[in-house]
Design an enzyme around this catalytic site. Sequence first.
Site, PDB file in Angstrom:
ATOM      1  CG  HIS A   1      -1.923   3.795  -2.058  1.00  0.00           C
ATOM      2  ND1 HIS A   1      -3.035   3.565  -2.835  1.00  0.00           N
ATOM      3  CD2 HIS A   1      -2.028   2.970  -0.988  1.00  0.00           C
ATOM      4  CE1 HIS A   1      -3.788   2.643  -2.247  1.00  0.00           C
ATOM      5  NE2 HIS A   1      -3.188   2.254  -1.128  1.00  0.00           N
TER       6      HIS A   1
ATOM      7  CG  ASN B   1      -8.007  -2.447  -4.612  1.00  0.00           C
ATOM      8  OD1 ASN B   1      -7.041  -2.524  -3.855  1.00  0.00           O
ATOM      9  ND2 ASN B   1      -8.968  -1.559  -4.452  1.00  0.00           N
ATOM     10  CG  HIS B   2      -5.854   1.724  -5.261  1.00  0.00           C
ATOM     11  ND1 HIS B   2      -6.083   3.086  -5.227  1.00  0.00           N
ATOM     12  CD2 HIS B   2      -6.578   1.219  -4.250  1.00  0.00           C
ATOM     13  CE1 HIS B   2      -6.896   3.377  -4.233  1.00  0.00           C
ATOM     14  NE2 HIS B   2      -7.208   2.258  -3.617  1.00  0.00           N
TER      15      HIS B   2
ATOM     16  CG  ASP C   1      -1.994  -1.106   1.078  1.00  0.00           C
ATOM     17  OD1 ASP C   1      -2.869  -0.993   0.207  1.00  0.00           O
ATOM     18  OD2 ASP C   1      -1.928  -2.096   1.840  1.00  0.00           O
TER      19      ASP C   1
ATOM     20  CG  ASP D   1      -3.495  -1.051  -3.712  1.00  0.00           C
ATOM     21  OD1 ASP D   1      -3.753  -1.510  -4.844  1.00  0.00           O
ATOM     22  OD2 ASP D   1      -4.384  -0.797  -2.875  1.00  0.00           O
TER      23      ASP D   1
ATOM     24  CG  ASP E   1      -7.313  -3.885   0.173  1.00  0.00           C
ATOM     25  OD1 ASP E   1      -7.206  -2.674  -0.118  1.00  0.00           O
ATOM     26  OD2 ASP E   1      -8.309  -4.552  -0.109  1.00  0.00           O
TER      27      ASP E   1
ATOM     28  CG  HIS F   1      -4.288   1.899   3.945  1.00  0.00           C
ATOM     29  ND1 HIS F   1      -4.386   3.128   3.315  1.00  0.00           N
ATOM     30  CD2 HIS F   1      -4.229   0.982   2.949  1.00  0.00           C
ATOM     31  CE1 HIS F   1      -4.397   2.952   2.004  1.00  0.00           C
ATOM     32  NE2 HIS F   1      -4.303   1.656   1.759  1.00  0.00           N
TER      33      HIS F   1
ATOM     34  CG  HIS G   1      -4.064  -5.908  -2.364  1.00  0.00           C
ATOM     35  ND1 HIS G   1      -3.178  -5.002  -1.818  1.00  0.00           N
ATOM     36  CD2 HIS G   1      -5.192  -5.201  -2.639  1.00  0.00           C
ATOM     37  CE1 HIS G   1      -3.744  -3.810  -1.775  1.00  0.00           C
ATOM     38  NE2 HIS G   1      -4.972  -3.900  -2.264  1.00  0.00           N
TER      39      HIS G   1
END
Length: 457
Positions: A11, A85-86, A9, A50, A183, A185, A152
Amino acid sequence: MTRVIHTGDTHIGYQQYNSPDRRRDFLEAFRSVVEDAVADDVDAVIHAGDLFHDRRPGLVDLQGTVDVLRTLADADIPFLAVVGNHESKRDAQWLDLFADLGLATRLGAEPILVDDTAFYGLDFVPRSRRDDLTYDFDALPDEAAHASLVSHGLFEPFAHADWDTETALAESTVDFDAVLLGDNHTPDTAEVLDTWVTYCGSTERASASEREDRGYNLVDFEDDEVAISRRGLSSTREFVFVDVELADGEGIDRVQERVRQHDLADAVVIVTVEGEGRPIAPAAIEELAIDRGALVARVNDRRDLPDEDDDVSVSFANPDDAVRERIREMGLSNAALEIDETVRSDDLADSNVRDAVERRVRELLEDDESAFEPAPEREPGDEDVTTVADQLAEETVANGGTDQVDAADADRSANAADSEESAAHDPVEPTEDDAATGSADDADETDADTASLGDFA
């Protein structure tokens, strides 16, 4: 023994609060994890999805990620990852590109052996497709003493769970010693069917609800044990949380007082207001925080305040009246009034306005240059103020209201009048709306149920 960093994550590419600085922060947090990996000489960095915030990361984000991954490659530390998924795409994934460059390995059903531990991967799977999901993995290599699954999703027994962990473990063809997840956080660890299941949390705060320090997991596979420890990232952007409980009668002064009590330099400031106090103006509080050096400031007023006036009356201004008032205030020259008349003419098509105005200006310059002299100063209420808009209004009344002036014509006239005034001023740069936003592309393109915990920000 096998020692790995379990992260996820990250991002990268998330321009939180529309701030370019925050966008860089997400990449730098990932860089900090990699630098720690090199300093500790771990056996691998495991990324649980992610890596990117969006399935279409920008070129700068891709270049930055490649640069960070090369740091690992130069230190001979493998980077093993799954798709979240992102960042999930319908065709080839970004991880596949990094794998082709020799910078990453995408985990899947085939085990990747790191010392004596075999790592398997399961990309994010939308909830609507999980009923048909089979947990078939290749057999554990003979030289492997441990097995770990990297995935994830929101697994039980953690918050917001929608994935049955017991089913995944029971139906899997491999007995896993640990499940390393991304996933959610919020970092957390639990034991399910004699298997350690753990979330590493995000490396940067993707929402104001993520108040705890950011970091990653250190996972040691040794003998018959799996040891999971937590390490924080000290170099991430500071968030200052100012929580204010307003008593009855207290208002913005109390909130501003609390804000002044904090060092806000280069911080993201989140002010949360609750209680029974008076309504406040969030913009004034955010401005105060910015003036005191904050990078970003946001005010969350969680109170359900009653409307001051339940009976709201809505009316719409007459465009002709607006144009008439504006022209009075500007004191335009006779030439400008004639241009106004040309622009507003019902007999003139929009596509011909430019040529007609240019032709009329030439005629005025040739016949009477004094037409361009400003009109004498007059007050809006003076009776002798007569504009084309006034004349049109009088004609409408004289004709019994049948000659209606189209609102679009009024807009054209107002724009033409404004252009004469604005020519004498410097242009003003538009301000960017920095409200926190989420990308519609963050969810799976075909499923509405693919949100991660970060989506709830």
